[in-house]
Design a protein around this motif. Sequence first.
Motif, PDB file in Angstrom:
ATOM      1  N   ARG A  35       0.764  -1.392   0.060  1.00 26.70           N
ATOM      2  CA  ARG A  35      -0.033   0.040   0.109  1.00 26.70           C
ATOM      3  C   ARG A  35       0.926   1.320   0.132  1.00 26.70           C
ATOM      4  O   ARG A  35       0.360   2.349  -0.710  1.00 26.70           O
ATOM      5  CB  ARG A  35      -0.887  -0.088   1.210  1.00 26.70           C
ATOM      6  CG  ARG A  35      -2.014  -1.159   1.066  1.00 26.70           C
ATOM      7  CD  ARG A  35      -3.022  -1.165   2.331  1.00 26.70           C
ATOM      8  NE  ARG A  35      -3.724  -0.067   2.664  1.00 26.70           N
ATOM      9  CZ  ARG A  35      -4.247   0.470   3.475  1.00 26.70           C
ATOM     10  NH1 ARG A  35      -4.310  -0.454   4.562  1.00 26.70           N
ATOM     11  NH2 ARG A  35      -4.972   1.546   3.551  1.00 26.70           N
ATOM     12  N   LEU A  36       1.794   1.292   0.697  1.00 25.26           N
ATOM     13  CA  LEU A  36       2.898   2.369   0.847  1.00 25.26           C
ATOM     14  C   LEU A  36       3.642   2.584  -0.585  1.00 25.26           C
ATOM     15  O   LEU A  36       3.448   3.700  -0.892  1.00 25.26           O
ATOM     16  CB  LEU A  36       3.940   2.172   1.836  1.00 25.26           C
ATOM     17  CG  LEU A  36       4.863   3.311   2.169  1.00 25.26           C
ATOM     18  CD1 LEU A  36       4.145   4.429   2.493  1.00 25.26           C
ATOM     19  CD2 LEU A  36       5.912   3.059   3.265  1.00 25.26           C
ATOM     20  N   GLU A  37       4.017   1.707  -1.080  1.00 27.20           N
ATOM     21  CA  GLU A  37       4.534   1.659  -2.434  1.00 27.20           C
ATOM     22  C   GLU A  37       3.735   2.289  -3.729  1.00 27.20           C
ATOM     23  O   GLU A  37       3.884   3.166  -4.390  1.00 27.20           O
ATOM     24  CB  GLU A  37       5.157   0.263  -2.946  1.00 27.20           C
ATOM     25  CG  GLU A  37       6.320  -0.007  -2.269  1.00 27.20           C
ATOM     26  CD  GLU A  37       6.629  -1.487  -2.609  1.00 27.20           C
ATOM     27  OE1 GLU A  37       6.219  -1.879  -3.624  1.00 27.20           O
ATOM     28  OE2 GLU A  37       7.496  -2.067  -2.062  1.00 27.20           O
ATOM     29  N   THR A  38       2.401   1.930  -3.363  1.00 27.06           N
ATOM     30  CA  THR A  38       1.111   2.556  -4.270  1.00 27.06           C
ATOM     31  C   THR A  38       1.143   3.956  -3.959  1.00 27.06           C
ATOM     32  O   THR A  38       0.997   4.948  -4.997  1.00 27.06           O
ATOM     33  CB  THR A  38       0.060   1.718  -4.111  1.00 27.06           C
ATOM     34  OG1 THR A  38       0.284   0.211  -4.559  1.00 27.06           O
ATOM     35  CG2 THR A  38      -1.339   2.359  -5.022  1.00 27.06           C
ATOM     36  N   LEU A  39       1.049   4.224  -2.830  1.00 29.11           N
ATOM     37  CA  LEU A  39       0.824   5.879  -2.358  1.00 29.11           C
ATOM     38  C   LEU A  39       1.974   6.538  -2.691  1.00 29.11           C
ATOM     39  O   LEU A  39       1.874   7.680  -3.296  1.00 29.11           O
ATOM     40  CB  LEU A  39       0.895   5.741  -0.786  1.00 29.11           C
ATOM     41  CG  LEU A  39      -0.438   5.301  -0.025  1.00 29.11           C
ATOM     42  CD1 LEU A  39      -0.346   5.561   1.279  1.00 29.11           C
ATOM     43  CD2 LEU A  39      -1.646   6.413  -0.653  1.00 29.11           C
ATOM     44  N   GLU A  40       3.198   5.928  -2.601  1.00 25.90           N
ATOM     45  CA  GLU A  40       4.400   6.591  -2.963  1.00 25.90           C
ATOM     46  C   GLU A  40       4.548   7.169  -4.574  1.00 25.90           C
ATOM     47  O   GLU A  40       4.951   8.142  -5.004  1.00 25.90           O
ATOM     48  CB  GLU A  40       5.624   6.092  -2.427  1.00 25.90           C
ATOM     49  CG  GLU A  40       5.864   6.217  -1.147  1.00 25.90           C
ATOM     50  CD  GLU A  40       7.096   4.991  -0.648  1.00 25.90           C
ATOM     51  OE1 GLU A  40       7.414   4.161  -1.324  1.00 25.90           O
ATOM     52  OE2 GLU A  40       7.715   5.430   0.524  1.00 25.90           O
ATOM     53  N   ALA A  41       4.098   5.950  -5.360  1.00 30.50           N
ATOM     54  CA  ALA A  41       4.306   6.085  -6.694  1.00 30.50           C
ATOM     55  C   ALA A  41       3.298   7.207  -7.144  1.00 30.50           C
ATOM     56  O   ALA A  41       3.411   8.140  -8.186  1.00 30.50           O
ATOM     57  CB  ALA A  41       3.775   4.651  -7.403  1.00 30.50           C
TER      58      ALA A  41
ATOM     59  N   TYR B  51       1.838   9.628  -5.514  1.00 39.42           N
ATOM     60  CA  TYR B  51       2.279  11.073  -4.991  1.00 39.42           C
ATOM     61  C   TYR B  51       3.528  11.558  -5.943  1.00 39.42           C
ATOM     62  O   TYR B  51       3.638  12.750  -6.131  1.00 39.42           O
ATOM     63  CB  TYR B  51       2.754  10.813  -3.473  1.00 39.42           C
ATOM     64  CG  TYR B  51       3.291  12.185  -2.933  1.00 39.42           C
ATOM     65  CD1 TYR B  51       2.519  13.338  -2.992  1.00 39.42           C
ATOM     66  CD2 TYR B  51       4.472  12.553  -2.480  1.00 39.42           C
ATOM     67  CE1 TYR B  51       2.933  14.679  -2.542  1.00 39.42           C
ATOM     68  CE2 TYR B  51       5.285  13.657  -2.086  1.00 39.42           C
ATOM     69  CZ  TYR B  51       4.186  14.723  -2.104  1.00 39.42           C
ATOM     70  OH  TYR B  51       4.772  15.728  -1.791  1.00 39.42           O
ATOM     71  N   ALA B  52       4.409  10.639  -6.089  1.00 43.00           N
ATOM     72  CA  ALA B  52       5.687  11.181  -6.831  1.00 43.00           C
ATOM     73  C   ALA B  52       5.271  11.715  -8.172  1.00 43.00           C
ATOM     74  O   ALA B  52       5.762  12.590  -8.430  1.00 43.00           O
ATOM     75  CB  ALA B  52       6.395   9.952  -7.338  1.00 43.00           C
ATOM     76  N   VAL B  53       4.240  11.235  -8.866  1.00 46.23           N
ATOM     77  CA  VAL B  53       3.500  11.852 -10.127  1.00 46.23           C
ATOM     78  C   VAL B  53       3.138  13.082  -9.824  1.00 46.23           C
ATOM     79  O   VAL B  53       3.466  14.216 -10.452  1.00 46.23           O
ATOM     80  CB  VAL B  53       2.444  10.884 -10.691  1.00 46.23           C
ATOM     81  CG1 VAL B  53       1.797  11.436 -11.984  1.00 46.23           C
ATOM     82  CG2 VAL B  53       3.198   9.492 -11.170  1.00 46.23           C
ATOM     83  N   GLU B  54       2.199  13.137  -8.730  1.00 40.24           N
ATOM     84  CA  GLU B  54       1.374  14.423  -8.604  1.00 40.24           C
ATOM     85  C   GLU B  54       2.448  15.390  -7.988  1.00 40.24           C
ATOM     86  O   GLU B  54       2.441  16.650  -8.534  1.00 40.24           O
ATOM     87  CB  GLU B  54       0.477  14.043  -7.109  1.00 40.24           C
ATOM     88  CG  GLU B  54      -0.357  15.369  -6.803  1.00 40.24           C
ATOM     89  CD  GLU B  54      -1.324  15.214  -5.603  1.00 40.24           C
ATOM     90  OE1 GLU B  54      -2.313  15.965  -5.301  1.00 40.24           O
ATOM     91  OE2 GLU B  54      -1.165  14.102  -4.935  1.00 40.24           O
TER      92      GLU B  54
END
Length: 144
Positions: free
Chosen positions: A53-59, A61-64
Amino acid sequence: MKTPNLVIAVLLAALAGYLGAIAADRWLIPERNGSLHQFVHEELVLTAEQNTRLETLEARYAVERSALEASVRASNARLAQAMDEEHAYGPEVRAAIDEVHARLGELQKATVQHVFDMREILEPEQQTIFDRQVSEALTSKPHN
């Protein structure tokens, strides 16, 4: 344009960019001794599900964050142009400053939302540790 005016305009544009970078560094979640993501990965014992879940959030957010940082840079460029054109604290410079502040505000809001999104995947004990780290990062002196 006279050479001295050009030099002043370039210096003012550089100063505006520098101040924008300082503002972004200070007003956003400061990342002391590494990122908050690094802290979560290294200091908190996460389950496999939490890691996923954290990896999904990080990915996401990185784009945003990348898009928002580009909008801050574009606003700083418009500020530099307004400063170059007006050579005074005129209406175009004021409007450009307001735009820079608005873009920085959007970036800060997205960052804070991301912090809460990260917090949501944590267990209550982990949240306590996480909250303490976030609070310390926000209240500590900026790093040089």
